[in-house]
Write a protein that holds these residues in place. Structure first.
Motif, PDB file in Angstrom:
ATOM      1  N   GLY A 120       0.791  -1.216   0.000  1.00  8.96           N
ATOM      2  CA  GLY A 120       0.000   0.000   0.000  1.00  8.96           C
ATOM      3  C   GLY A 120       0.829   1.275   0.000  1.00  8.96           C
ATOM      4  N   VAL A 121       2.055   1.190  -0.501  1.00  8.30           N
ATOM      5  CA  VAL A 121       2.910   2.377  -0.583  1.00  8.30           C
ATOM      6  C   VAL A 121       2.386   3.281  -1.693  1.00  8.30           C
ATOM      7  N   PRO A 122       2.197   4.576  -1.430  1.00 12.62           N
ATOM      8  CA  PRO A 122       1.670   5.489  -2.451  1.00 12.62           C
ATOM      9  C   PRO A 122       2.570   5.565  -3.689  1.00 12.62           C
ATOM     10  N   ALA A 123       1.937   5.874  -4.840  1.00 14.89           N
ATOM     11  CA  ALA A 123       2.612   5.773  -6.133  1.00 14.89           C
ATOM     12  C   ALA A 123       3.906   6.574  -6.227  1.00 14.89           C
ATOM     13  N   ASP A 124       3.906   7.808  -5.718  1.00 19.18           N
ATOM     14  CA  ASP A 124       5.124   8.617  -5.900  1.00 19.18           C
ATOM     15  C   ASP A 124       6.277   8.082  -5.053  1.00 19.18           C
ATOM     16  N   GLU A 125       5.968   7.646  -3.829  1.00 21.15           N
ATOM     17  CA  GLU A 125       7.026   7.066  -2.995  1.00 21.15           C
ATOM     18  C   GLU A 125       7.521   5.755  -3.608  1.00 21.15           C
ATOM     19  N   ARG A 126       6.564   5.041  -4.209  1.00 16.27           N
ATOM     20  CA  ARG A 126       6.897   3.774  -4.850  1.00 16.27           C
ATOM     21  C   ARG A 126       7.926   4.005  -5.955  1.00 16.27           C
ATOM     22  N   ALA A 127       7.626   4.982  -6.831  1.00 10.08           N
ATOM     23  CA  ALA A 127       8.514   5.274  -7.962  1.00 10.08           C
ATOM     24  C   ALA A 127       9.909   5.626  -7.458  1.00 10.08           C
ATOM     25  N   GLU A 128       9.945   6.407  -6.389  1.00  8.64           N
ATOM     26  CA  GLU A 128      11.214   6.852  -5.813  1.00  8.64           C
ATOM     27  C   GLU A 128      12.034   5.652  -5.312  1.00  8.64           C
ATOM     28  N   ARG A 129      11.378   4.803  -4.541  1.00  5.45           N
ATOM     29  CA  ARG A 129      12.094   3.668  -3.975  1.00  5.45           C
ATOM     30  C   ARG A 129      12.520   2.668  -5.041  1.00  5.45           C
ATOM     31  N   VAL A 130      11.673   2.493  -6.068  1.00  3.84           N
ATOM     32  CA  VAL A 130      12.021   1.584  -7.161  1.00  3.84           C
ATOM     33  C   VAL A 130      13.263   2.103  -7.881  1.00  3.84           C
TER      34      VAL A 130
END
Lengths: 243, 204, 188
Positions: A120-130
């Motif tokens: 459930g990580v929000p999309a923008d944080e997801r993109a950053e971590r990926v």
């Protein structure tokens, strides 16, 4: 195999307890794959060796609740894998032998983001971590490539990246280098050596275990040796020489 | 994997996928409720012009699709020429061509991801009966991921059998390929299921 | 639906696609070469059971619809859903469903003969029962004309039904994926 449903609320995990197996046995149908395993693993790096069919793959799957033992209990940081499978799997990342079975999305970045989506990580944080993880493992330029076109070594790196991005407290790797060449085996070995998380590595590559804190030898469903790497590997070689 | 999408910068490419699909449905309804030659021929001409001009598609894309159904068109016209009359045959044949080419134009001007998004949106009401729409997207993504992998395994099996002088003709060749391929797929499914769980699929 | 079911559904959709990519196999006694794709319909039902088999073929049709050339001969896209032979496509999820239902019903007595009944009824019967009337409606031709044209495919489909039946029996013995056959559906 049927998972028992979680009933009690999850107790607060206690990392100092490590992974504990109490009187663990496992049976598939008529076949006993593990028996009478009693262990407490608190070391940073633990290796597991054993012949094909010795039960080490099942052993690995017990440690994150993918397999629940048919007798005894497995506790991860104090959480019982039988009653708190979901919490345990969140804490313990698992890298499979065959990255092809682990990569479930068509492109590299999408696949790395998959576990985060589940958390459930929000999309923008997801993109950053990926992006951060892809850069760390030299996959940044492949972010939008089809995962299918990566080399075997890159696929295994991608599989590891997909687990690490979820920031698990512990990582279990089941023969992570069996399908790799020497160069990629070294890369994975270096990667494992550099991890802050505590790791359990099941492997046939004995070189991988050199800097480990503890090595278990599994044979016939039992832990037959449990020692520092050098003596444990020597015991394993002696065992195999007699076959 | 290779899709049937033809990348171009055109008005049709920019039109939202949902709109194009809606037009396709309306067109289908019209040519079937008004089965006359002018309507069918008008639809066909409109579709071809739209594809070539508004979609900037190469004519070859449309020709290839037309060729794929050519046998059907000929068979239908011939059948009606004998059984009913030539006009009915031609109307039915032209109607077929118009519909097939319209659908081909939509496919060629719409990205796979845009169409998958429409599928997810259309399936959203299924939430009411307990289907999680995200699972549909995941299933499509997984199938896209595994087609090349399963194809590669099929190739390896054929190579291994050819290397040992295996037969390539007859039903037996199919059996010899499908048996190990099925085993491979079942094992893969088992591990993929575990891998999904290990990455929190059941906690989502 | 459990996560593992999702994996089965996605992989059998992929398997059906790959079966369509295989070059058609010429059989000297048959008028048309065998394409393996409808084997995917029968296998999905016979190996995965009714629900997962149905969903696998439904997913496969989604792949076709969004523009992937995964039908035999590299065809795909929306145009195949509006052509005269589209009825055969629409029948595939149903065919897998019926094959799966029969295999589940016959689970305890599943042998080559009962499995063949399931694959023939689901994989051939249902498919033709939907596909042929569709041609007839679509092209304003009587059923008999549409049926005659489809006859050339029957021998090849029978070969596939036999293969699927053999595999269904073998998988049931070695690697049962259908965990809860119909008779046991009351078990908690």
């Amino acid at each position: 195999m049927r998972r028992r449903r979680a009933s009690a609320p999850a107790p607060e995990p206690d990392p100092t307890q490590g992974i504990e197996l109490r009187g663990v046995g496992h049976v598939y149908g008529e076949r006993t794959v593990l028996r009478d395993v009693d262990l407490q693993l608190t070391e940073h790096r633990v290796g597991v060796v054993g012949a094909n069919g010795s039960g080490k793959s099942t052993f690995a799957r017990l440690l994150n609740g993918l397999v629940v033992p048919t007798s005894g209990r497995v506790l991860v940081d104090g959480l019982d894998t039988a009653t708190h499978a979901r919490e345990v799997r969140r804490r313990v990342g698992f890298v499979f032998q065959d990255p092809d079975a682990q990569i479930v999305h068509p492109t590299v970045a999408e696949d790395v983001g998959y576990g985060l989506e589940n958390q459930g990580v929000p999309a923008d944080e997801r993109a950053e971590r990926v992006a951060e993880v892809l850069a760390r493992y030299g996959l940044a330029e492949h972010a939008d490539h089809p995962a299918h076109l990566l080399s075997g070594g890159q696929k295994q790196l991608l599989a590891v990246a997909g687990v690490l991005v979820m920031r698990p407290a512990r990582i279990v790797l089941d023969e992570p280098t069996t399908l790799l060449d020497l160069v990629n085996t070294r890369r994975i070995a270096e990667l494992v050596a550099g991890l802050d998380q505590s790791v359990v590595v099941v492997t046939h590559h004995l070189d991988l275990l050199a800097g480990f804190d503890r090595v278990l030898v599994v044979d016939g469903g039992r832990v037959v040796a449990d020692d520092r790497p050098a003596p444990a590997v020597a015991a394993y070689r002696a065992l195999m020489a007699d076959r | 994997m290779l899709a049937l999408y033809v990348p171009r910068a055109s008005l049709l490419h920019r039109t939202p996928a949902g709109v194009k699909l809606l037009v396709l449905v309306v067109l289908g309804a019209v040519v079937f409720t008004v089965p006359t030659l002018p309507v069918a021929a008008g639809a066909l001409a409109g579709v071809v012009l739209l594809g070539l001009l508004a979609g900037r598609l190469p004519a070859a894309v449309l020709v290839r699709q037309a060729r794929a159904v050519a046998v059907w068109v000929v068979a239908i016209v011939a059948f009606h020429a004998v059984a009913t009359d030539v006009l009915t045959g031609v109307t039915t044949g032209v109607r077929l061509l118009a519909l097939v080419l319209a659908a081909a134009v939509v496919t060629a001007t719409t990205r796979v991801t845009a169409l998958v998004a429409v599928v997810e949106k259309v399936c959203a009401p299924l939430r009411l009966v307990g289907v999680r729409p995200a699972r549909i997207g995941l299933a499509v993504a997984m199938a896209l991921r595994f087609i090349p992998l399963v194809a590669e395994r099929a190739d390896r099996i054929r190579e291994a059998q050819a290397a040992r002088g295996g037969r390539v003709r007859g039903p037996r060749a199919l059996v010899l390929l499908v048996v190990p391929l099925l085993v491979s797929v079942l094992q893969l499914a088992h591990t993929v299921g575990e891998a999904l769980d290990a990455r929190g699929a059941d906690t989502a | 639906m459990k996560t593992r079911d999702l994996a089965y559904v996605a992989l059998f959709a992929a398997l059906t696609a790959v079966l369509g990519l295989l070059p058609a196999i010429p059989v000297s006694a048959l008028p048309v070469p065998i394409t393996a794709q409808t084997l995917g319909v029968m296998l999905a039902g016979a190996v995965l059971g009714a629900k997962r088999g149905f969903l696998a073929l439904l997913l496969f049709l989604v792949l076709v619809a969004v523009g992937l050339p995964v039908l035999a001969g590299g065809r795909g896209g929306l145009s195949v859903f509006v052509g005269p032979s589209a009825g055969f496509l629409y029948s595939w999820p149903l065919g897998a469903l019926v094959t799966g239902l029969l295999v589940e019903l016959l689970w305890r007595r599943l042998n080559l003969v009962t499995a063949l009944v399931a694959t023939v009824v689901g994989g051939i019967g249902v498919v033709y029962a939907v596909g042929i009337p569709f041609i007839s409606l679509y092209s304003d031709a009587p059923l008999s004309a549409a049926a005659t044209g489809s006859l050339v495919f029957v021998p090849g489909d029978l070969v596939k039904a036999v293969i699927a039946a053999v595999l269904a029996v073998a998988v049931r013995r070695a690697y049962p994926v259908i965990e809860r056959p119909r008779q046991e559906a009351t078990r908690p």
